[in-house]
Motif scaffolding. Sequence first.
Motif, PDB file in Angstrom:
ATOM      1  N   GLY A  54       0.837  -1.197   0.000  1.00 14.70           N
ATOM      2  CA  GLY A  54       0.000   0.000   0.000  1.00 14.70           C
ATOM      3  C   GLY A  54       0.871   1.244   0.000  1.00 14.70           C
ATOM      4  N   PRO A  55       0.249   2.423   0.190  1.00 16.64           N
ATOM      5  CA  PRO A  55       1.023   3.662   0.200  1.00 16.64           C
ATOM      6  C   PRO A  55       1.962   3.728   1.402  1.00 16.64           C
ATOM      7  CG  PRO A  55      -1.255   4.094   0.790  1.00 16.64           C
ATOM      8  CD  PRO A  55      -1.180   2.652   0.390  1.00 16.64           C
ATOM      9  N   VAL A  56       3.121   4.361   1.198  1.00 16.71           N
ATOM     10  CA  VAL A  56       4.104   4.542   2.258  1.00 16.71           C
ATOM     11  C   VAL A  56       3.913   5.932   2.854  1.00 16.71           C
ATOM     12  CG1 VAL A  56       6.561   4.607   2.833  1.00 16.71           C
ATOM     13  CG2 VAL A  56       5.731   3.001   1.096  1.00 16.71           C
ATOM     14  N   GLY A  80       5.147  -4.493  13.851  1.00 14.37           N
ATOM     15  CA  GLY A  80       6.490  -3.953  14.032  1.00 14.37           C
ATOM     16  C   GLY A  80       6.563  -3.015  15.212  1.00 14.37           C
ATOM     17  N   ASP A  81       7.671  -3.097  15.937  1.00  9.61           N
ATOM     18  CA  ASP A  81       7.869  -2.295  17.141  1.00  9.61           C
ATOM     19  C   ASP A  81       7.951  -0.807  16.828  1.00  9.61           C
ATOM     20  OD1 ASP A  81       9.036  -4.375  19.556  1.00  9.61           O
ATOM     21  OD2 ASP A  81       9.099  -5.094  17.496  1.00  9.61           O
ATOM     22  N   VAL A  82       8.742  -0.432  15.828  1.00 11.86           N
ATOM     23  CA  VAL A  82       8.953   0.988  15.539  1.00 11.86           C
ATOM     24  C   VAL A  82       7.684   1.625  14.985  1.00 11.86           C
ATOM     25  CG1 VAL A  82      10.312   2.634  14.191  1.00 11.86           C
ATOM     26  CG2 VAL A  82      11.448   0.690  15.277  1.00 11.86           C
ATOM     27  N   VAL A  83       6.989   0.933  14.098  1.00 12.18           N
ATOM     28  CA  VAL A  83       5.714   1.445  13.568  1.00 12.18           C
ATOM     29  C   VAL A  83       4.729   1.643  14.712  1.00 12.18           C
ATOM     30  CG1 VAL A  83       3.692   0.815  12.193  1.00 12.18           C
ATOM     31  CG2 VAL A  83       5.977   0.493  11.257  1.00 12.18           C
ATOM     32  N   GLU A 114      12.091   3.647   4.581  1.00 15.97           N
ATOM     33  CA  GLU A 114      11.136   4.402   3.765  1.00 15.97           C
ATOM     34  C   GLU A 114      10.006   4.990   4.595  1.00 15.97           C
ATOM     35  OE1 GLU A 114       9.856   2.830  -0.028  1.00 15.97           O
ATOM     36  OE2 GLU A 114      11.580   1.467  -0.040  1.00 15.97           O
ATOM     37  N   GLY A 115       9.424   4.195   5.482  1.00 18.62           N
ATOM     38  CA  GLY A 115       8.307   4.683   6.276  1.00 18.62           C
ATOM     39  C   GLY A 115       7.365   3.567   6.660  1.00 18.62           C
ATOM     40  N   MET A 116       6.092   3.931   6.795  1.00 16.13           N
ATOM     41  CA  MET A 116       5.052   3.002   7.226  1.00 16.13           C
ATOM     42  C   MET A 116       4.115   2.720   6.051  1.00 16.13           C
ATOM     43  SD  MET A 116       4.224   4.933  10.825  1.00 16.13           S
ATOM     44  CE  MET A 116       4.271   6.540  10.038  1.00 16.13           C
TER      45      MET A 116
END
Length: 191
Positions: free
Chosen positions: A34-36, A55-58, A156-158
């Motif tokens: 999906g979108p980042v 995920g821990d960081v997300v 990159e991101g989430m």
Amino acid sequence: MTNPSTSDGPADDRSEPLVSLPKPLRHELKDPIGPVETDPDALWAAAGDPIVTVGDVVTYHLLAAGRRPDVALVDGITKREAVDETIRETVTTGETVDVSNPQGTITAALAREVVAAIDDPDPVTIVVDGEEDLAALPAIVAAPNGASVVYGQPDEGMVRVTVTDEVRAEIRSLLARFDGDTEALFSILDR
């Protein structure tokens, strides 16, 4: 509060992988589904209900943005390194369930706990002994239409996946190509 696994069957069977990711499919999981997003507030604004984080960081970033995910899956690891203690403590507050899930696999226990957590009206954190990287896949299959499954895309991101019949069908098709007992996996997820 830590709850015991609600998995059915003998304890020895719960940690045995139902399916494992074959090497030829690994490249298909590299691209985001999906979108980042890089802004947690923007992600929350666009997210559906329920919200499942993998995920821990997300999970940490979304908690810092002021909303607890309905379901969070964490394993204490990011980029193959242990997360710092602040992240670990933050993401494991509240109701937790412990599950074993070896790297590159999906166990019956993980699948059952994902389903139970999605159905639970209260937020639940599933603490995975092993690896939660593939947990987004059963979460997408088990979550209702309109739900958001969010996982990290390294550097990159989430990634925010909005669950639809089409996305669910794509993920089921991918999971059907895993090694192991995919029928048993789908029987858990298709409640």
